[in-house]
Design a protein around this motif. Structure first.
Motif, mmCIF file in Angstrom:
data_model
loop_
_atom_site.group_PDB
_atom_site.id
_atom_site.type_symbol
_atom_site.label_atom_id
_atom_site.label_comp_id
_atom_site.label_asym_id
_atom_site.label_seq_id
_atom_site.Cartn_x
_atom_site.Cartn_y
_atom_site.Cartn_z
ATOM 1 N N PRO A 1 -42.074 140.330 3.796
ATOM 2 C CA PRO A 1 -42.739 141.660 3.025
ATOM 3 C C PRO A 1 -41.566 142.276 1.940
ATOM 4 O O PRO A 1 -40.443 142.883 2.960
ATOM 5 C CB PRO A 1 -43.156 142.510 4.048
ATOM 6 N N VAL A 2 -41.699 142.502 0.782
ATOM 7 C CA VAL A 2 -40.710 143.147 0.216
ATOM 8 C C VAL A 2 -41.305 144.144 -0.881
ATOM 9 O O VAL A 2 -42.317 143.945 -1.352
ATOM 10 C CB VAL A 2 -40.101 141.716 -0.876
ATOM 11 N N TYR A 3 -40.735 145.312 -0.665
ATOM 12 C CA TYR A 3 -41.189 146.487 -1.579
ATOM 13 C C TYR A 3 -40.510 146.625 -2.969
ATOM 14 O O TYR A 3 -39.275 146.222 -2.879
ATOM 15 C CB TYR A 3 -40.946 147.821 -0.945
ATOM 16 N N TRP A 4 -41.265 146.915 -4.097
ATOM 17 C CA TRP A 4 -40.653 146.838 -5.320
ATOM 18 C C TRP A 4 -40.951 148.401 -5.740
ATOM 19 O O TRP A 4 -41.860 149.324 -5.061
ATOM 20 C CB TRP A 4 -41.248 145.850 -6.291
ATOM 21 N N ILE A 5 -40.468 148.705 -6.893
ATOM 22 C CA ILE A 5 -40.955 149.872 -7.548
ATOM 23 C C ILE A 5 -41.747 149.670 -8.806
ATOM 24 O O ILE A 5 -41.557 148.606 -9.662
ATOM 25 C CB ILE A 5 -39.609 150.714 -7.871
ATOM 26 N N GLY A 6 -42.910 150.495 -8.995
ATOM 27 C CA GLY A 6 -43.854 150.288 -10.149
ATOM 28 C C GLY A 6 -44.346 151.589 -10.513
ATOM 29 O O GLY A 6 -44.200 152.714 -9.724
ATOM 30 N N ARG A 7 -45.023 151.503 -11.681
ATOM 31 C CA ARG A 7 -45.872 152.749 -12.262
ATOM 32 C C ARG A 7 -47.169 152.773 -12.316
ATOM 33 O O ARG A 7 -47.690 151.374 -12.750
ATOM 34 C CB ARG A 7 -45.126 152.943 -13.674
ATOM 35 N N SER A 8 -47.922 153.461 -11.754
ATOM 36 C CA SER A 8 -49.403 153.983 -12.039
ATOM 37 C C SER A 8 -49.606 154.904 -12.791
ATOM 38 O O SER A 8 -49.381 156.169 -12.445
ATOM 39 C CB SER A 8 -49.967 154.048 -10.713
ATOM 40 N N ASN A 9 -49.876 154.622 -14.090
ATOM 41 C CA ASN A 9 -50.004 155.757 -14.974
ATOM 42 C C ASN A 9 -48.793 156.780 -15.119
ATOM 43 O O ASN A 9 -47.540 155.920 -15.531
ATOM 44 C CB ASN A 9 -51.262 156.638 -14.783
ATOM 45 N N SER A 10 -48.782 157.779 -14.861
ATOM 46 C CA SER A 10 -47.712 158.634 -15.049
ATOM 47 C C SER A 10 -46.713 158.862 -13.585
ATOM 48 O O SER A 10 -45.887 159.620 -13.667
ATOM 49 C CB SER A 10 -47.917 159.998 -15.442
ATOM 50 N N ASN A 11 -47.088 157.847 -12.493
ATOM 51 C CA ASN A 11 -46.689 158.173 -11.386
ATOM 52 C C ASN A 11 -45.909 156.791 -11.011
ATOM 53 O O ASN A 11 -46.191 155.702 -11.575
ATOM 54 C CB ASN A 11 -47.778 158.395 -10.275
ATOM 55 N N ILE A 12 -44.763 157.005 -10.100
ATOM 56 C CA ILE A 12 -43.733 155.731 -9.663
ATOM 57 C C ILE A 12 -44.170 155.802 -8.287
ATOM 58 O O ILE A 12 -44.010 156.683 -7.470
ATOM 59 C CB ILE A 12 -42.671 155.988 -10.068
ATOM 60 N N PHE A 13 -44.464 154.608 -7.791
ATOM 61 C CA PHE A 13 -44.678 154.310 -6.377
ATOM 62 C C PHE A 13 -43.988 153.047 -5.893
ATOM 63 O O PHE A 13 -43.593 152.288 -6.494
ATOM 64 C CB PHE A 13 -46.004 154.185 -6.054
ATOM 65 N N LEU A 14 -43.885 152.805 -4.376
ATOM 66 C CA LEU A 14 -43.600 151.946 -4.002
ATOM 67 C C LEU A 14 -44.642 150.809 -3.828
ATOM 68 O O LEU A 14 -45.514 151.154 -3.123
ATOM 69 C CB LEU A 14 -42.724 151.922 -2.721
ATOM 70 N N TYR A 15 -44.431 149.435 -4.033
ATOM 71 C CA TYR A 15 -45.745 148.319 -3.835
ATOM 72 C C TYR A 15 -45.205 147.286 -3.327
ATOM 73 O O TYR A 15 -43.749 147.139 -3.330
ATOM 74 C CB TYR A 15 -46.080 148.049 -5.376
ATOM 75 N N ARG A 16 -45.944 146.464 -2.705
ATOM 76 C CA ARG A 16 -45.215 145.600 -1.622
ATOM 77 C C ARG A 16 -45.859 144.052 -1.980
ATOM 78 O O ARG A 16 -47.118 143.914 -2.563
ATOM 79 C CB ARG A 16 -45.760 145.531 -0.271
ATOM 80 N N GLU A 17 -45.044 143.118 -1.940
ATOM 81 C CA GLU A 17 -45.485 141.692 -2.242
ATOM 82 C C GLU A 17 -45.025 140.890 -1.008
ATOM 83 O O GLU A 17 -44.039 141.227 -0.445
ATOM 84 C CB GLU A 17 -44.859 141.023 -3.377
ATOM 85 N N PHE A 18 -45.532 139.780 -0.708
ATOM 86 C CA PHE A 18 -45.054 138.797 0.298
ATOM 87 C C PHE A 18 -44.727 137.590 -0.284
ATOM 88 O O PHE A 18 -45.233 136.796 -1.002
ATOM 89 C CB PHE A 18 -46.526 138.363 1.289
ATOM 90 N N ARG A 19 -43.295 137.408 -0.009
ATOM 91 C CA ARG A 19 -42.836 136.398 -0.525
ATOM 92 C C ARG A 19 -42.080 135.254 0.218
ATOM 93 O O ARG A 19 -41.799 135.342 1.441
ATOM 94 C CB ARG A 19 -41.397 136.958 -1.362
ATOM 95 N N ASP A 20 -42.012 133.811 -0.532
ATOM 96 C CA ASP A 20 -41.480 132.846 0.397
ATOM 97 C C ASP A 20 -40.130 132.936 -0.018
ATOM 98 O O ASP A 20 -39.581 132.894 -0.766
ATOM 99 C CB ASP A 20 -41.966 131.710 -0.283
ATOM 100 N N VAL A 21 -39.366 132.833 1.413
ATOM 101 C CA VAL A 21 -38.025 133.107 1.284
ATOM 102 C C VAL A 21 -37.348 132.004 2.315
ATOM 103 O O VAL A 21 -37.943 131.420 3.075
ATOM 104 C CB VAL A 21 -37.561 134.531 2.066
ATOM 105 N N PRO A 22 -36.083 131.560 1.993
ATOM 106 C CA PRO A 22 -35.269 130.648 2.925
ATOM 107 C C PRO A 22 -35.085 131.000 4.508
ATOM 108 O O PRO A 22 -35.244 132.432 4.404
ATOM 109 C CB PRO A 22 -34.116 130.475 2.086
ATOM 110 N N GLU A 23 -35.235 130.588 5.310
ATOM 111 C CA GLU A 23 -35.208 130.729 6.574
ATOM 112 C C GLU A 23 -33.818 130.678 7.420
ATOM 113 O O GLU A 23 -33.989 130.973 8.576
ATOM 114 C CB GLU A 23 -36.241 129.908 7.475
#
Length: 304
Positions: free
Chosen positions: A63-85
């Protein structure tokens, strides 16, 4: 803010599995000087709660959180990523956050790929992150710096909880060291060294969990899942379908209600029958009265 301000003008979203509870401390408002925000437009403010702590999952995705914009607001959003083990789950997730690009082009990260990164867990509730100073080589204002530090806190706690390394039934704390030392000023604005927790009000009020950005799903019944921070709240959704010339046209629209059941609070699910094509999904918190819908999240995907 220069280059990062231009990046911040991107936009919108990402993902979450079904979640369990977690306490959050008050934090900087996602509509503070970074943007005009709901307070300036007269619309409703986002919920002040944080996203519940992730529960243990069998998937190896980080689980990796990123920063993104929704209209005039800035929030944290999350993606699930394949990563080396080859590294522990917390280090893997943070390394992806600092060195990879989000799947969704609406997101960004101000972190830089560090020369050194290590993490450890003490007791049942403290994560220590030790990162080299080169990770902070971005020019940010104070508000974005605070969000970037919380991006790390959210990612570290999510990775530890989802991998079962810590007890997700209690508040998890994170201590950030820089080259082994405390008291570093992150991005020139945020004092590090003290224990930190997830701060409220920073995560996106509406999340699309699945499908993730750009994936292909089988035609027929397509299951869409997501989460709203307003349990029992009404959501409006729209499916746009891409045409031969690349233009998108409305295909399906509807409303749904986020669950108010304990353990599933805020979760919403759609089962749609979609033929082969390229699609964009939009989900927003329904406005009250004559007020506009709020906090739209979007996702593109393909049906093949």
């Amino acid at each position: 803010m220069g280059r990062m301000q231009a990046l911040a003008l991107a936009a919108v979203l990402t993902a979450v599995p079904v979640l369990a509870g977690c306490v959050a401390e008050p934090g900087p408002s996602p509509t503070s000087p970074l943007a005009s925000g709901p307070a300036a437009t007269g619309s409703a403010a986002p919920p002040s709660t944080s996203a519940p702590l992730e529960t243990t999952q069998s998937s190896n995705k980080a689980p990796v959180y990123w920063i993104g914009r929704s209209n005039s607001n800035i929030f944290l959003y999350r993606e699930f990523r394949d990563v080396p083990e080859q590294e522990n789950p917390v280090t893997r997730a943070l390394r992806a956050m600092m060195s990879e690009k989000p799947l969704d082009p609406d997101f960004f990260t101000p972190w830089q790929n560090p020369g050194k990164l290590a993490t450890s867990i003490s007791g049942k509730d403290v994560i220590t992150v030790d990162v080299s100073e080169d990770a902070f080589n971005s020019n940010l204002d104070a508000d974005m710096a605070a969000r970037a530090v919380q991006q790390l806190v959210y990612t570290a706690t999510a990775a530890a909880a989802s991998s079962g390394l810590i007890d997700s039934g209690q508040q998890i704390r994170v201590r950030i060291l820089v080259d082994g030392h405390t008291d570093y000023m992150a991005f020139g604005h945020v004092q590090l060294g003290a224990l930190m927790t997830r701060q409220a009000g920073l995560v996106a009020p509406v999340w699309i969990v699945d499908p993730q950005e750009g994936v292909e799903v089988a035609d027929g019944s397509v299951k869409i899942t997501g989460r709203s921070l307003s349990a029992g709240g009404k959501l409006r959704w729209q499916i746009l379908r891409g045409g031969e010339n690349g233009a998108k046209a409305p295909f399906l629209t509807g409303e749904t209600t986020a669950s108010s059941d304990q353990g599933q609070a805020g979760v919403f699910t759609l089962a749609l029958t979609l033929p082969t094509g390229d699609y964009e999904l939009k989900v927003a918190q329904a406005g009250t009265g004559e007020g506009p819908d709020q906090f739209e999240d979007t996702r593109t995907f393909k049906v093949r």
